[in-house]
Design an enzyme around this catalytic site. Structure first.
Site, mmCIF file in Angstrom:
data_model
loop_
_atom_site.group_PDB
_atom_site.id
_atom_site.type_symbol
_atom_site.label_atom_id
_atom_site.label_comp_id
_atom_site.label_asym_id
_atom_site.label_seq_id
_atom_site.Cartn_x
_atom_site.Cartn_y
_atom_site.Cartn_z
ATOM 1 N N GLU A 17 1.068 -1.472 0.069
ATOM 2 C CA GLU A 17 -0.061 -0.013 0.063
ATOM 3 C C GLU A 17 0.900 1.141 -0.214
ATOM 4 O O GLU A 17 2.328 1.379 0.170
ATOM 5 C CB GLU A 17 -1.135 0.078 1.671
ATOM 6 C CG GLU A 17 -2.859 -0.506 1.500
ATOM 7 C CD GLU A 17 -3.077 0.326 0.773
ATOM 8 O OE1 GLU A 17 -2.041 1.743 -0.380
ATOM 9 O OE2 GLU A 17 -4.512 -0.169 0.013
ATOM 10 N N ASN A 158 -9.822 5.171 1.587
ATOM 11 C CA ASN A 158 -8.981 5.090 1.122
ATOM 12 C C ASN A 158 -9.492 6.532 -0.306
ATOM 13 O O ASN A 158 -10.603 7.243 -0.782
ATOM 14 C CB ASN A 158 -9.675 3.649 0.476
ATOM 15 C CG ASN A 158 -8.640 2.507 0.776
ATOM 16 O OD1 ASN A 158 -7.264 3.005 0.478
ATOM 17 N ND2 ASN A 158 -8.976 1.153 1.504
ATOM 18 N N ASP A 207 -10.077 0.396 -3.522
ATOM 19 C CA ASP A 207 -9.037 0.835 -2.768
ATOM 20 C C ASP A 207 -8.467 2.700 -3.358
ATOM 21 O O ASP A 207 -8.935 3.442 -3.270
ATOM 22 C CB ASP A 207 -8.249 0.186 -3.080
ATOM 23 C CG ASP A 207 -7.665 -0.775 -1.519
ATOM 24 O OD1 ASP A 207 -6.764 0.554 -0.958
ATOM 25 O OD2 ASP A 207 -6.896 -2.005 -1.478
#
Length: 297
Positions: A17, A158, A207
């Site tokens: 991430e 997100n 996301d």
């Protein structure tokens, strides 16, 4: 648009991430949340460096000092340099930790950090915790450490991005399957006039995202194994299928900002947890840089 996907780094991340391209170093930085790691990949030499922390790192951002990075960790935000590892100079502590943790984040055109929170689903050893996603907050943290809440009632924060003209701000809620757009005031750093960009889209859930120079948002869709290129009016202009089912975020990199690097989470596919690269015909928007107070650099 070219659609050739290659595996750039077989990292084996549990949950890759928070990627950012560092132009001075010609390198990509990103985190593995569940292993408490920050990685650096230098494409010119195919070299990889990794640093371990004492809690999850969820996002990496640039600062005005090319040797200093801004890390978003589960419970705090701090300044960090690889040369001084493991030292992290904390500028803000999350008051709701450890029940809540930070997740996705990005630096706005004014040099402030925007970071969203979520229920803490990562245990002290990196294990997944079973939580009910609720009570997330979108914060803006200014260089002096002052924090302001801009949105409450988020389930899983997100996507944090700005349009190339700095007039729109984009923010997503994975569990609600929504990406919203706001008016953004560069003079004051305020957001207003929330309205939907892409809500309830049937392919996966939103996301992390990256913005291109034409004002299109590239959004990773875990569950659907794809990226969406979303127009400013919310039209899905392109869908790029990926070799893994759980892409997590993306960041434009390379000297021309035309390589889209895509992180992923571990799943059943052979190369899950890797970083992938997609060559595009459009440039990305350079990442924002956190403003430093005198004495921080």
């Amino acid at each position: 648009m070219a659609n050739e996907i290659r595996c750039a780094v077989p990292a084996g991340d549990i949950c890759g991430e928070g990627a950012v391209w560092h132009p001075e170093q010609s390198a990509l930085y990103w985190a593995d949340i569940n292993r408490f790691l920050v990685h650096q990949f230098t494409p010119a030499t195919s070299s990889i460096r990794t640093w371990m922390f004492d809690e999850p790192v969820t996002s990496v951002s640039l600062t005005e000092d090319s040797e200093l990075l801004l890390l978003v960790l589960a419970s705090k935000i701090g300044l960090w340099s690889p040369r001084d590892h493991p030292r992290v100079d904390t500028i803000y502590k999350l008051p709701t930790a450890p029940e809540m943790r930070f997740n996705d984040a990005g630096v706005d055109p004014r040099g402030s950090l925007w970071a969203g929170t979520m229920r803490n689903n990562v245990g002290p050893h990196g294990e997944e915790l079973d939580v009910t996603f609720s009570d997330g907050v979108l914060y803006r943290i200014d260089p002096d450490g002052a924090a302001m809440e801009w949105k409450k009632g988020v389930r899983l924060s997100n996507t944090v991005a700005w349009s190339p003209d700095h007039k729109r701000f984009y923010f997503g809620d994975t569990r609600a399957n929504t990406i919203s757009q706001f008016a953004y005031d560069e003079a004051t750093g305020a957001i207003s006039e929330e309205r939907p960009l892409l809500n309830g889209y049937e392919h996966g859930a939103p996301d992390g995202s990256a913005m291109d120079a034409e004002g299109f948002l590239w959004n990773a869709r875990p569950g659907a194994g794809c990226l969406l290129r979303i127009a400013p009016n919310g039209h899905v202009e392109q869908t790029v299928k990926l070799p893994v089912s759980r892409p997590t975020t993306c960041a434009f990199g390379g000297d021309d900002l035309k390589t889209l690097y895509i992180t992923s989470a571990r799943s059943a596919e052979q190369y899950s947890g890797s970083v992938f690269a997609l060559q595009t015909q459009v440039r990305g928007v350079p990442a924002g840089r956190f403003r430093l107070r005198h004495g921080n650099s």
